[in-house]
Design a protein around this motif. Structure first.
Motif, PDB file in Angstrom:
ATOM      1  N   PHE A 217       0.814  -1.216   0.000  1.00  0.00           N
ATOM      2  CA  PHE A 217       0.000   0.000   0.000  1.00  0.00           C
ATOM      3  C   PHE A 217       0.852   1.272   0.000  1.00  0.00           C
ATOM      4  O   PHE A 217       0.374   2.341  -0.377  1.00  0.00           O
ATOM      5  N   GLY A 218       2.079   1.170   0.440  1.00  0.00           N
ATOM      6  CA  GLY A 218       2.982   2.310   0.397  1.00  0.00           C
ATOM      7  C   GLY A 218       2.589   3.468   1.278  1.00  0.00           C
ATOM      8  O   GLY A 218       2.929   4.619   0.987  1.00  0.00           O
ATOM      9  N   LEU A 219       1.871   3.218   2.359  1.00  0.00           N
ATOM     10  CA  LEU A 219       1.366   4.283   3.216  1.00  0.00           C
ATOM     11  C   LEU A 219       2.310   4.547   4.382  1.00  0.00           C
ATOM     12  O   LEU A 219       2.806   3.618   5.019  1.00  0.00           O
ATOM     13  N   GLU A 220       2.539   5.811   4.648  1.00  0.00           N
ATOM     14  CA  GLU A 220       3.231   6.225   5.861  1.00  0.00           C
ATOM     15  C   GLU A 220       2.172   6.758   6.815  1.00  0.00           C
ATOM     16  O   GLU A 220       1.376   7.631   6.435  1.00  0.00           O
ATOM     17  N   VAL A 221       2.127   6.259   8.020  1.00  0.00           N
ATOM     18  CA  VAL A 221       1.042   6.616   8.927  1.00  0.00           C
ATOM     19  C   VAL A 221       1.576   7.265  10.199  1.00  0.00           C
ATOM     20  O   VAL A 221       2.702   6.996  10.633  1.00  0.00           O
ATOM     21  N   GLU A 222       0.759   8.152  10.749  1.00  0.00           N
ATOM     22  CA  GLU A 222       0.969   8.674  12.093  1.00  0.00           C
ATOM     23  C   GLU A 222      -0.105   8.053  12.985  1.00  0.00           C
ATOM     24  O   GLU A 222      -1.244   7.875  12.555  1.00  0.00           O
ATOM     25  N   VAL A 223       0.267   7.712  14.192  1.00  0.00           N
ATOM     26  CA  VAL A 223      -0.647   7.004  15.082  1.00  0.00           C
ATOM     27  C   VAL A 223      -0.895   7.827  16.340  1.00  0.00           C
ATOM     28  O   VAL A 223       0.048   8.289  16.992  1.00  0.00           O
ATOM     29  N   VAL A 224      -2.194   7.993  16.650  1.00  0.00           N
ATOM     30  CA  VAL A 224      -2.608   8.610  17.907  1.00  0.00           C
ATOM     31  C   VAL A 224      -3.291   7.509  18.721  1.00  0.00           C
ATOM     32  O   VAL A 224      -4.460   7.201  18.500  1.00  0.00           O
ATOM     33  N   PRO A 225      -2.575   6.869  19.637  1.00  0.00           N
ATOM     34  CA  PRO A 225      -3.143   5.690  20.297  1.00  0.00           C
ATOM     35  C   PRO A 225      -4.114   6.060  21.408  1.00  0.00           C
ATOM     36  O   PRO A 225      -4.149   7.194  21.891  1.00  0.00           O
ATOM     37  N   ALA A 226      -4.901   5.074  21.803  1.00  0.00           N
ATOM     38  CA  ALA A 226      -5.747   5.164  22.985  1.00  0.00           C
ATOM     39  C   ALA A 226      -5.464   3.934  23.837  1.00  0.00           C
ATOM     40  O   ALA A 226      -4.642   3.087  23.483  1.00  0.00           O
ATOM     41  N   VAL A 227      -6.147   3.823  24.955  1.00  0.00           N
ATOM     42  CA  VAL A 227      -5.971   2.655  25.820  1.00  0.00           C
ATOM     43  C   VAL A 227      -6.509   1.426  25.091  1.00  0.00           C
ATOM     44  O   VAL A 227      -7.634   1.434  24.573  1.00  0.00           O
ATOM     45  N   SER A 228      -5.709   0.363  25.030  1.00  0.00           N
ATOM     46  CA  SER A 228      -6.156  -0.841  24.350  1.00  0.00           C
ATOM     47  C   SER A 228      -7.311  -1.488  25.101  1.00  0.00           C
ATOM     48  O   SER A 228      -7.455  -1.318  26.318  1.00  0.00           O
ATOM     49  N   SER A 229      -8.123  -2.235  24.362  1.00  0.00           N
ATOM     50  CA  SER A 229      -9.254  -2.908  24.992  1.00  0.00           C
ATOM     51  C   SER A 229      -8.788  -3.949  26.004  1.00  0.00           C
ATOM     52  O   SER A 229      -9.477  -4.216  27.000  1.00  0.00           O
TER      53      SER A 229
END
Length: 403
Positions: free
Chosen positions: A89-101
């Protein structure tokens, strides 16, 4: 390609300023129905209902603009980030995490979770997830439709576990229920849910934890341990060289279910379980079952022990991945081969018996290997021979069986 891709985790709490800013600038937003209904999603943005993450990734890759993907909990923990980061897919992503389930579930239960195994259960992996629940005292299961608490409880028949079932975490409909595994199938559970599965020996309560997922018990170092480690009583099919070869041929691992038929002292049972596999130990001798239970407690593992005579007792057991046959001869080997485990190991005292077993495995479609094992124990004080053992080791591998 999208100019920017931001993945935002959502745990039911208000979005952070960073997440709101990314959403406000989005020209494409992908997520589940409850994500797309959030008031922060801009009305002008293209919306994609997230089903197949791969299909959504292709749409995002072709989009000209700013894309946001909304996901529950921490999207980098068994989440969408792995798929979006795939090279195709060639995507560069930024991640804004939350508390995991998973973290939320253990918080609701008031329990630590650094010593827990975490598995994903869907229709393809459900059986392996159940095997992890058999083998380990604390497991968090990320479920899916058709592979939820009811199915886990049904497949754990004969093994007592406590379920802490956390439904729709982070929403107004959140509910936490504690039931025994045998009662889980009597209810209808709402998706999404996380199941904490608890049972077996209690984890140490000191501060020595150092490895996520639970450190292995402090047992003697090595494999194919000598008889003294098992109370000094091993059967003829349990010698160290034979046991070492059996372990090497079966290769038990996390997620496997191992049958140990004719478990004797429990030596093979304990050592297979120490690799992280779930083990069902079978013996017709109640004293052997008692010895196996004592061995399991000594080594901190939790096999299911079944008293009965093979092959009849095998009919109601769940499907195995690998099987070690310590006794019963060709009749038991044939019955086991009918269940199509990936690998079978056994032994024979004579060449004629080995040939009979080998032919039977071959007729069942197994690729068969046979070795003549001879071991000589020496008295190192005088370097004289103490004991000599000879036997045939047979192993069968099913070429078309998926691991």
């Amino acid at each position: 390609m999208a100019d920017r891709v931001t993945v935002i985790g959502w745990d039911g709490s208000p979005l952070t300023a960073t997440a709101r800013s990314a959403l406000g600038a989005a020209t494409l937003v992908a997520g589940a129905g409850h994500h797309l209904a959030l008031p922060e999603v801009p009305g002008r943005a293209e919306r994609i209902r997230l089903g197949s993450v791969s299909l959504a990734a292709r749409r995002i890759a072709a989009h000209r603009g700013t894309a946001v993907v909304l996901a529950d909990g921490d999207p980098g923990f068994f989440g969408v980030v792995r798929t979006l980061r795939a090279p195709e897919f060639g995507l560069e992503v930024e991640v804004v995490p939350a508390v995991s389930s998973v973290a939320q579930a253990f918080a609701r239960a008031g329990m630590p979770w650094d010593d827990a195994q975490v598995v994903v259960a869907h229709r393809r992996t459900l059986r392996r997830a159940v095997n992890v629940c058999r083998a380990h005292p604390k497991v968090a299961v990320l479920t899916s439709p058709g592979a939820g608490p009811a199915e886990l409880g049904l497949l754990l028949e004969g093994v007592h576990r406590t379920f802490v079932i956390c439904e729709e975490l982070g929403t107004d409909r959140e509910q936490v229920t504690v039931v025994t595994s045998d009662n889980a199938a009597d209810h209808t559970w709402r998706d999404p849910n996380v199941v904490i599965v608890i049972g077996g020996p209690a984890a140490p309560s000191d501060d020595s934890a150092w490895l996520a997922g639970g450190a292995p018990p402090a047992t003697p170092r090595g494999w194919a341990l000598p008889a003294a480690e098992y109370g000094g009583r091993l059967g003829e099919g349990e010698t160290e060289p034979l046991r070492a070869a059996q372990l090497a041929r079966t290769g038990p691992r996390v997620g496997d279910l191992v049958w140990d038929i004719g478990c004797g002292s429990g030596a093979f049972t304990a050592e297979a379980a120490r690799f992280g596999a779930a083990v069902i130990a079978v013996d017709r001798d109640p004293d052997a079952c008692a010895r196996t239970l004592a061995t399991a407690r000594r080594f901190g593992v939790q096999p299911q022990i079944v008293h009965g005579t093979a092959p009849h007792i095998l009919e109601d057991l769940p499907e195995p991945d690998v099987v070690r046959i310590g006794g019963g001869g060709a009749a038991v080997v044939s019955a086991v081969a009918d269940r199509r485990p990936e690998r079978i190991v056994t032994h024979a005292a004579t060449r004629d018996a080995a040939e009979l077993i080998g032919r039977d495995l071959t007729e069942h479609g197994y690729r068969v290997e046979c070795s003549l094992l001879q071991s000589v124990e020496l008295d190192t004080r005088a370097w004289t021979e103490k004991e000599r053992t000879v036997g045939f080791l047979l192993s069968g591998e099913l070429p078309d069986r998926n691991p």
